[in-house]
Design a protein around this motif. Structure first.
Motif, PDB file in Angstrom:
ATOM      1  N   PHE A 178       0.842  -1.260   0.048  1.00  0.00           N
ATOM      2  CA  PHE A 178      -0.101   0.044   0.033  1.00  0.00           C
ATOM      3  C   PHE A 178       0.997   1.098  -0.154  1.00  0.00           C
ATOM      4  N   MET A 227      -5.200   5.866   6.637  1.00  0.00           N
ATOM      5  CA  MET A 227      -6.127   4.606   6.639  1.00  0.00           C
ATOM      6  C   MET A 227      -7.099   4.897   7.832  1.00  0.00           C
ATOM      7  N   VAL A 261      -4.237  -7.346   1.285  1.00  0.00           N
ATOM      8  CA  VAL A 261      -4.332  -6.370   0.657  1.00  0.00           C
ATOM      9  C   VAL A 261      -5.985  -6.088   0.631  1.00  0.00           C
ATOM     10  N   HIS A 262      -6.743  -7.154   0.302  1.00  0.00           N
ATOM     11  CA  HIS A 262      -8.237  -7.103   0.303  1.00  0.00           C
ATOM     12  C   HIS A 262      -8.908  -6.643   1.459  1.00  0.00           C
ATOM     13  N   SER A 285      -8.087  -3.079   2.714  1.00  0.00           N
ATOM     14  CA  SER A 285      -8.728  -2.199   1.728  1.00  0.00           C
ATOM     15  C   SER A 285     -10.088  -1.908   2.076  1.00  0.00           C
ATOM     16  N   ILE A 313      -8.996   1.793   2.426  1.00  0.00           N
ATOM     17  CA  ILE A 313      -7.916   2.365   1.419  1.00  0.00           C
ATOM     18  C   ILE A 313      -8.190   1.595  -0.090  1.00  0.00           C
ATOM     19  N   LYS A 314      -7.738   2.644  -0.982  1.00  0.00           N
ATOM     20  CA  LYS A 314      -8.038   2.207  -2.350  1.00  0.00           C
ATOM     21  C   LYS A 314      -7.330   0.795  -2.458  1.00  0.00           C
ATOM     22  N   ASN A 315      -8.121  -0.035  -3.146  1.00  0.00           N
ATOM     23  CA  ASN A 315      -7.553  -1.476  -3.475  1.00  0.00           C
ATOM     24  C   ASN A 315      -6.339  -1.458  -4.687  1.00  0.00           C
TER      25      ASN A 315
END
Ligand code: SF4
Length: 479
Positions: free
Chosen positions: A333, A344, A439-440, A443, A448-450
């Motif tokens: 990220f 975040m 990450v998913h 997010s 947070i933008k993926n």
């Protein structure tokens, strides 16, 4: 007196493929290397991207130089090929393209084996200390006569360093790679050595990587490290950056199983770059082996609660699984969004067996990560019970391992996040929960933008994914 293993450290300040080729040839002569038959080169391309992941992989100029030298020194060649399986479920062909490999492969007319597209075959393991009796590997690895290992010299947040032994994790495709990639990661690396030994190793240490393995900070080391034995090469690699080889657990296990030395007295260190001089140069080389609770404390809106873990060999931390995957995900990220730690939403990451209350802030959400995690208490006035479903290796059948297909996993994880969108907590299942899944989850819960939907990734990654799926299907049908 037993003959000592030879390891060479050679000076090389820049990525000049001709110069690299000359150094590799010199190394092959000194070490008496004669590649032959089906020759397979295995670089480290765990991830590659010129902007976001520029220092994570064996550079194309290095590969170019080694292929030139190999072709000159080889005899009775049946095939020269380059094979690898990238990490975090990304199609290997996408990373090869980002790394600039296609032009090198074309120049030398050598074949690429993307291990995520070829047949996987079981190999029997006979060692007494192995985790399991069978392990799956790609067919080209099983068929090679001469394996050349080309790791990138990097620090590693789970294993301290990744050199020759650790580079073998990249021979397995996703379905099998994540089996035992948890609290048993060090055992697994040692097990993989039983399958095949490289006959030549050349470590890209021209620009080494510090701290992380996917997003390392570059360190101009100006060296090429070469040898014939993985343990000997890794031992010298440790000394190059002031690490005690005994602290690299997979090296200790591999050496105890008879794969090679971990003592400098059993190694002749040769070459034009004396070890003492390398050590002078690397005094500030940074390694990151820090528990996530202290790693993120006070530096991020992410805070971590770490409990106890189910295996006797490491009850206080799981070095090979979820915690390290969280660190890598946060660094990914950061590569895209440098202020992510402050921007975040507040998240508490909980891993392991926790007996105490969590004492959450009012606006703090929770990720319970991993199958081994358990906790009971109250969140938002509701009684919450997270139960452990952890299974030790003997209860995990590697033949029935689940698909870790990128698209499937993405949709499964996103669907699970969507279903729990009004809840203050998520239980992310897996052992490990992979970097990609982290990450998913992060997010979704931390808003947070993926990065998977970043324009730099979306189209090229999906094109590569469908090419990978098509080739995999064709290989199954006609391979
Ligand atoms: S669930 Fe995660 S933290 Fe727990 S043992 Fe497995 S990999 Fe380690």
């Amino acid at each position: 007196m037993a003959t000592k293993h030879k390891v060479m450290i050679m000076r090389c300040e820049d990525y000049d493929s001709e110069k690299i080729s000359g150094i590799i040839k010199e190394g092959m002569e000194e070490l008496d290397i004669r590649p032959t038959g089906r020759i397979l080169l295995k670089p480290n391309v765990v991830i590659a991207h010129p902007e976001v992941f520029p220092h994570a992989f064996t550079r194309k100029e290095f590969l170019d130089g080694v292929i030139s030298a190999t072709k000159e020194k080889a005899e009775n060649i049946r095939e020269v090929a380059v094979g690898e399986r990238s990490g975090i479920t990304l199609p290997t062909r996408w990373n090869f393209k980002n790394a600039g490999y296609p032009e090198v492969l074309k120049k030398h007319r050598v074949k690429a084996y993307y291990f995520d597209e070829v047949k996987q075959v079981p190999m029997e393991l006979r060692g007494k200390s192995n985790l399991r009796k069978n392990i799956f590997i790609p067919e080209p690895i099983a068929q090679t006569d001469f394996l050349i290992n080309l790791p990138k010299f990097k620090a590693h947040p789970w294993c301290r360093l990744t050199l020759s032994l650790k580079n073998f994790i990249g021979i397995q495709d996703d379905r099998h790679r994540l089996v035992d990639h948890n609290i048993f990661l060090e055992h697994k690396i040692a097990d993989l050595q039983e399958i095949i030994q490289p006959k030549f190793i050349a470590v890209d240490s021209i620009i080494a990587g510090q701290k992380m393995m996917l997003t390392p900070t570059p360190f101009p080391m100006g060296a090429i490290l070469m040898g014939k034995n993985s343990c000997a090469v890794d031992t010298v690699g440790c000394h190059m950056v002031h690490v005690d080889p005994k602290d690299i657990i997979h090296l200790r296990y591999a050496s105890e199983r008879g794969f090679g030395p971990m003592n400098l007295e059993e190694i002749d260190v040769l070459g034009d770059f004396p070890l003492k001089e390398v050590q002078e140069k690397t005094r500030s080389f940074e390694i990151c082996m820090e528990h996530i609770d202290s790693y993120f404390a006070g530096k991020s809106n992410l805070s971590c609660t770490v409990g106890t873990f189910p295996e006797k060999h490491s009850p206080d931390y799981c070095w090979g699984g979820c915690p390290g995957a969280l660190q890598e995900a946060m660094h990914i990220f950061k590569g895209y969004y440098p202020n992510v730690n402050e921007e975040m939403k507040k998240v508490r990451y909980v891993v392991g067996k926790i007996a105490e209350p969590l004492e959450l802030d009012d606006d703090e959400k929770v990720i319970f990560a991993g199958n081994c995690t358990s906790w009971e208490g109250t969140i938002n006035g509701d009684h919450v019970k997270i139960k452990s479903s952890y299974k030790p290796p003997q209860e995990v059948d590697e033949r029935k391992s689940k698909s870790n297909d990128m698209l499937l996993k993405t949709w499964k994880t996103l669907w699970s996040c969507f279903k729990q969108k009004n809840s203050r907590y998520i239980h992310a299942k897996g052992c490990p929960v992979s970097v990609g899944d982290h990450v998913h989850y992060l997010s979704a819960i931390a808003k947070i933008k993926n990065v998977n939907f970043d324009p730099r990734m979306l189209l090229p990654l999906n094109v590569a994914y469908w090419k990978m799926r098509t080739n995999r299907a064709l290989n199954r049908l006609f391979g």
